[in-house]
Write an enzyme that holds these catalytic residues in place. Structure first.
Site, PDB file in Angstrom:
ATOM      1  N   ASP A  70       0.848  -1.205   0.000  1.00 22.91           N
ATOM      2  CA  ASP A  70       0.000   0.000   0.000  1.00 22.91           C
ATOM      3  C   ASP A  70       0.879   1.249   0.000  1.00 22.91           C
ATOM      4  O   ASP A  70       2.036   1.227  -0.424  1.00 22.91           O
ATOM      5  CB  ASP A  70      -0.984  -0.073   1.184  1.00 22.91           C
ATOM      6  CG  ASP A  70      -2.313   0.596   0.888  1.00 22.91           C
ATOM      7  OD1 ASP A  70      -2.371   1.838   0.991  1.00 22.91           O
ATOM      8  OD2 ASP A  70      -3.286  -0.094   0.544  1.00 22.91           O
ATOM      9  N   LYS A  83      -3.895  -1.141  -6.881  1.00 22.97           N
ATOM     10  CA  LYS A  83      -4.956  -0.493  -6.104  1.00 22.97           C
ATOM     11  C   LYS A  83      -4.885   0.986  -6.466  1.00 22.97           C
ATOM     12  O   LYS A  83      -3.923   1.669  -6.118  1.00 22.97           O
ATOM     13  CB  LYS A  83      -4.714  -0.708  -4.614  1.00 22.97           C
ATOM     14  CG  LYS A  83      -5.739  -0.043  -3.707  1.00 22.97           C
ATOM     15  CD  LYS A  83      -5.476  -0.396  -2.252  1.00 22.97           C
ATOM     16  CE  LYS A  83      -6.400   0.335  -1.302  1.00 22.97           C
ATOM     17  NZ  LYS A  83      -6.045   0.115   0.100  1.00 22.97           N
ATOM     18  N   TRP A  84      -5.888   1.467  -7.197  1.00 25.24           N
ATOM     19  CA  TRP A  84      -5.906   2.850  -7.722  1.00 25.24           C
ATOM     20  C   TRP A  84      -6.738   3.711  -6.758  1.00 25.24           C
ATOM     21  O   TRP A  84      -7.955   3.703  -6.810  1.00 25.24           O
ATOM     22  CB  TRP A  84      -6.507   2.852  -9.123  1.00 25.24           C
ATOM     23  CG  TRP A  84      -6.523   4.181  -9.824  1.00 25.24           C
ATOM     24  CD1 TRP A  84      -7.272   5.277  -9.510  1.00 25.24           C
ATOM     25  CD2 TRP A  84      -5.763   4.547 -10.978  1.00 25.24           C
ATOM     26  NE1 TRP A  84      -7.031   6.290 -10.394  1.00 25.24           N
ATOM     27  CE2 TRP A  84      -6.094   5.867 -11.315  1.00 25.24           C
ATOM     28  CE3 TRP A  84      -4.819   3.888 -11.780  1.00 25.24           C
ATOM     29  CZ2 TRP A  84      -5.543   6.537 -12.405  1.00 25.24           C
ATOM     30  CZ3 TRP A  84      -4.270   4.557 -12.868  1.00 25.24           C
ATOM     31  CH2 TRP A  84      -4.619   5.864 -13.167  1.00 25.24           C
ATOM     32  N   ASP A  85      -6.031   4.429  -5.907  1.00 23.52           N
ATOM     33  CA  ASP A  85      -6.703   5.186  -4.849  1.00 23.52           C
ATOM     34  C   ASP A  85      -6.977   6.625  -5.299  1.00 23.52           C
ATOM     35  O   ASP A  85      -6.380   7.123  -6.262  1.00 23.52           O
ATOM     36  CB  ASP A  85      -5.789   5.171  -3.610  1.00 23.52           C
ATOM     37  CG  ASP A  85      -6.538   5.347  -2.303  1.00 23.52           C
ATOM     38  OD1 ASP A  85      -7.746   5.666  -2.343  1.00 23.52           O
ATOM     39  OD2 ASP A  85      -5.912   5.180  -1.242  1.00 23.52           O
ATOM     40  N   MET A  86      -7.861   7.315  -4.601  1.00 29.28           N
ATOM     41  CA  MET A  86      -8.207   8.705  -4.922  1.00 29.28           C
ATOM     42  C   MET A  86      -8.857   9.279  -3.666  1.00 29.28           C
ATOM     43  O   MET A  86      -9.955   8.888  -3.323  1.00 29.28           O
ATOM     44  CB  MET A  86      -9.200   8.696  -6.093  1.00 29.28           C
ATOM     45  CG  MET A  86      -9.456  10.003  -6.770  1.00 29.28           C
ATOM     46  SD  MET A  86     -10.490  11.115  -5.838  1.00 29.28           S
ATOM     47  CE  MET A  86     -11.992  10.194  -5.632  1.00 29.28           C
ATOM     48  N   ASP A 120     -13.265   2.090   4.026  1.00 28.97           N
ATOM     49  CA  ASP A 120     -12.135   2.070   4.965  1.00 28.97           C
ATOM     50  C   ASP A 120     -12.569   1.521   6.314  1.00 28.97           C
ATOM     51  O   ASP A 120     -11.723   1.295   7.186  1.00 28.97           O
ATOM     52  CB  ASP A 120     -11.570   3.485   5.140  1.00 28.97           C
ATOM     53  CG  ASP A 120     -10.548   3.817   4.066  1.00 28.97           C
ATOM     54  OD1 ASP A 120     -10.171   2.905   3.307  1.00 28.97           O
ATOM     55  OD2 ASP A 120     -10.127   4.986   3.993  1.00 28.97           O
TER      56      ASP A 120
HETATM   57  C1  DGJ Z   1      -7.088   5.356   1.605  1.00 31.28           C
HETATM   58  C2  DGJ Z   1      -7.483   3.942   1.324  1.00 31.28           C
HETATM   59  O1  DGJ Z   1      -8.864   3.800   1.408  1.00 31.28           O
HETATM   60  C3  DGJ Z   1      -6.757   3.017   2.288  1.00 31.28           C
HETATM   61  O2  DGJ Z   1      -7.151   1.705   2.076  1.00 31.28           O
HETATM   62  C4  DGJ Z   1      -5.269   3.184   2.102  1.00 31.28           C
HETATM   63  O3  DGJ Z   1      -4.892   2.731   0.834  1.00 31.28           O
HETATM   64  C5  DGJ Z   1      -4.885   4.644   2.278  1.00 31.28           C
HETATM   65  N1  DGJ Z   1      -5.668   5.509   1.450  1.00 31.28           N
HETATM   66  C6  DGJ Z   1      -3.427   4.850   1.975  1.00 31.28           C
HETATM   67  O4  DGJ Z   1      -3.076   6.174   2.048  1.00 31.28           O
END
Ligand code: DGJ
Length: 722
Positions: free
Chosen positions: A363, A473-476, A545
């Site tokens: 992560d 895992k493409w986060d935003m 989360d």
């Molecule tokens: C928010 C994501 O929802 C989490 O699972 C994790 O990847 C964090 N960002 C990392 O900064």
């Protein structure tokens, strides 16, 4: 099938179990007639008698006033004073649009919508599309309404294209469609709302007079409301009654809702949110709206959801991972947060491998100066202090254990404390002269710009090119504010949010094509961008989360109103839970996560032997039962919102295996007897459960005995047809 009856002037759109129909009034106006259970007879030409003249509204169509008509596509400026689908300002300052029927075409299959994700047809599907063109002679403007009928899926999609052959104009609202219901005596609206870590809780309210709307105006579909609504009769339950669902294939700002007119007709609408949206259309240009998926079922809300599930998992999501079994993974986030190094990650992976996990996902925290959330975002270069062999070296080590390697990115964002921001301060979404607000110390990159899209695509592409990464895992992690773009002139500033979405979709389209073997999972601080648009590119989403099992039951229940379990990332985390502090048994946490895309988000080195055994069995169960959870039919038997015990039932497509997931929320000593009545079984067949035989009709009419007398006594029951 799509037909137009020249005599009755009725268009009929039929799927296997449903019909949708509208009439052509006086060769001009499209009037909605029907949506619901399949009609076996054609609608007779006397349908026109249903519309009597009503006083005190403009008679803009001869003896008819559009204010009281159920319309297929309403336009602003004439007699209809309700929320309208389309409104524009023309070069002379006028705001009236009057586009009447011009012609229609029935096309085999389904055309794509340029630049936007949309439901697609595959070879052999029974899919046809009706394109009806409306024409405003004064403004030389065409509005083309598209209806695609997916017969085997019982779904219809709708979208709109505006073609300007007149002078320059400005669109200030273009909804993708609305349906004017002749409502039951009483109807309800259902939507999914919440916030960070409490996404998609179910809200159901009676549709009273006036307008009820849900919306996002923050540039992403958002945690606050999901781009989904359902309209149903007030007596519709999970298993019976009429339910009409609207799902939006779009990840940006949206609006959806209902408005009731004075005579009780309900208008349900959905589209891009007109707030923060404008689009300038020059002569010869066109604009296409995103698409809506319409799902009707007379088998209650679960029936409506099953239609969505089948469409989304088979004809929205794309790519190799659509159909195959995906990964059982471990993610280090809740185990380490930002405190990572190669040794820690490898140790977590080794233990996970022992219990059958196949993928290690690294992560946040592996790049630039990113040792907390204050800096480094945007600088996609490995931190060699933490990862001496870089991402390539770490991926090799993980592969050496016989595991896949997955990696976290947050490509759409930048920390002001980053090399990227220092080099390109104008690359962010901002309004000149205003301080851009930060969320989690970060700003949004301006993907309405081509150069920024190229940077993002290359940054991710280079890493994926150089290391063996199987999963992204493409986060935003923020919504938009102070919206504006440095490159657009004043005339076009209202286009930024939609242009951003077009930019994002183009980046995602390119990357997913370039790396077809990589599984992309979407994330937006959990489920802040969980929609049918994003699911086209990434077939699963990190659901929330909040990893507390009790809360997750509600989140997953609400999510399943439109999205299938195959799209939900569900992980088992450590206790006391990091979000809420609750401690639940290990097997309970596993049972809640198993129906989704399963994984762990803890350090298994810290688990007891007993927990490891449960963890290992959970991976086995997930692999063995995944096909039924992910491809079978869901019946929501009992809701966690209004019951102490929540029950979901999944039936395999061949109807031979039934899985019943039982999750108590609160238990009572010496609890009363409960019978869980199953649904959708073959009533004449027998089913085996734990070596005992039960009749299908007995299981549906009397049910399975269950006593809720011990805290967190969860179960996944397996029944097999004899
Ligand atoms: C928010 C994501 O929802 C989490 O699972 C994790 O990847 C964090 N960002 C990392 O900064």
């Amino acid at each position: 099938m799509i037909t137009f009856n020249e005599k009755t002037k009725v268009f009929t759109l039929s799927t296997n179990k449903t019909s949708y129909a509208f009439g052509l009034l006086d060769d001009k106006l499209l009037v909605h007639l029907y949506w619901g259970k399949k009609l076996t007879n054609e609608i007779n030409e006397n349908w026109k008698d249903e519309f009597c003249s009503r006083s005190h509204s403009p008679f803009d169509y001869g003896e008819y006033s559009t204010n009281f008509m159920p319309l297929e596509y309403s336009q602003y400026g004439g007699g209809d004073s309700r929320i309208c689908d389309f409104s524009a300002v023309y070069s002379d300052g006028s705001r009236v649009t009057k586009a009447d029927f011009k012609n229609y075409e029935i096309i085999d299959g389904k055309p794509e919508i340029e630049g936007l994700p949309s439901v697609y047809a595959e070879k052999g599907d029974k899919v046809s599309t009706l394109a009806v063109t409306l024409f405003d002679k004064l403004k030389n403007l065409e509005i083309i309404l598209y209806y695609s009928v997916f017969e085997e899926f019982d779904a219809i999609t709708r979208s709109v294209k505006i073609v300007n052959n007149g002078e320059t104009m400005r669109i200030n609202s273009v909804l993708s469609g609305s349906v004017d219901f002749f409502g039951a005596p009483k109807s309800d609206i259902i939507h999914l709302d919440g916030t960070w870590a409490r996404e998609r809780f179910v809200t159901r309210n009676e549709i009273a007079g006036g307008n009820t709307s849900i919306q996002s105006n923050v540039g992403v579909s958002s945690h606050f409301y999901n781009p989904f609504i359902a309209v149903c009769d007030s007596d519709t339950t999970e298993l019976c009654g009429n339910a009409y669902g609207f799902g939006f294939v779009y990840s940006g700002s949206f609006i959806a809702g209902t408005e009731v007119n004075a005579y009780g007709t309900i208008r349900a609408y959905m589209g891009i949110n007109p707030r923060e949206f404008e689009w300038v259309l020059q002569n010869g240009e066109s604009f296409s709206s995103p698409e809506i998926i319409l799902s009707y079922s007379n088998e209650g809300l679960s029936g409506m959801s099953r239609v969505f599930h089948n469409v989304i998992r088979n004809r929205v999501s794309k790519g190799k991972y659509r159909d195959i079994e995906r990964f059982a993974l471990i993610n280090n986030w809740e185990a380490t947060y930002f405190d990572i190094n190669e040794e820690k990650i490898v140790n977590i992976a080794k233990k996970a491998k022992e219990i059958g996990i196949d993928t290690m996902v690294l992560d946040d925290g592996w790049f630039g100066t990113r040792s907390n959330d204050k800096s480094g975002l945007g600088d996609w270069v490995e931190n060699k202090d933490r990862l001496p062999g870089g991402i390539k070296g770490l991926a090799e080590k993980i592969n050496g254990l016989g595991m896949n390697f997955g990696l976290w990115f947050e490509p759409e964002m930048v920390n002001p404390d980053s090399d990227l921001y220092r080099a390109h301060p104008d690359w962010i979404i901002h309004t000149k002269g205003r301080t851009p607000s930060q969320i989690r110390n970060q700003l949004t990159l301006d993907l309405s710009r081509k150069d920024v899209c190229e940077y993002v695509e290359n940054a991710v592409g280079n890493i994926l090119e150089n290391a063996n990464v199987s999963y992204v895992k493409w986060d935003m992690n923020r919504t938009m504010s102070e919206v504006g773009s440095a490159l657009l002139d004043a005339e076009h500033q209202g286009e930024v949010m939609h242009r951003y979405m077009l930019g994002l979709y183009s980046v995602l389209g390119n990357l997913t094509k370039r790396f077809p073997n990589v599984l992309f999972e979407a994330c937006a601080s959990g489920g802040g961008r969980y929609d049918c648009g994003i699911l086209q590119f990434m077939p699963q989403v990190w659901t929330s989360d909040d990893t507390d099992a009790v809360e997750r039951i509600k989140i997953q229940y609400g999510t399943s109103f439109i999205y299938p379990y195959s799209s939900m990332g569900c992980h088992v985390s450590a206790c006391p839970n990091h979000q809420i502090g609750r401690t639940t048994p290990f097997d309970y946490r596993c049972n809640v996560a198993i129906p989704g895309q399963f994984g762990y988000e803890l350090d298994l080195n810290k688990c007891t032997d007993e927990e490891l055994q449960i963890a290992k069995k959970a991976v086995e169960d997930y692999r063995r039962l995944g096909e039924i959870f992910h491809k079978g039919d869901l019946y929501r038997i009992s809701s966690p919102f209004d019951s102490d015990v929540s029950v979901n039932e999944f039936i395999s497509k061949d109807k031979n295996t039934v899985l019943v997931c039982i999750y108590p929320k609160t238990s009572i000593v010496a609890a009363k007897d409960t019978y869980i009545k199953l649904a959708g079984l073959d009533e004449t067949a027998s089913y085996e459960l734990d070596g005992k035989i039960y009749g299908g009709d007995y299981l549906m009419n009397k049910g399975i005995w269950y006593c809720n007398d011990f805290e967190y006594k969860s179960k996944i029951l397996e029944l097999n047809k004899k």
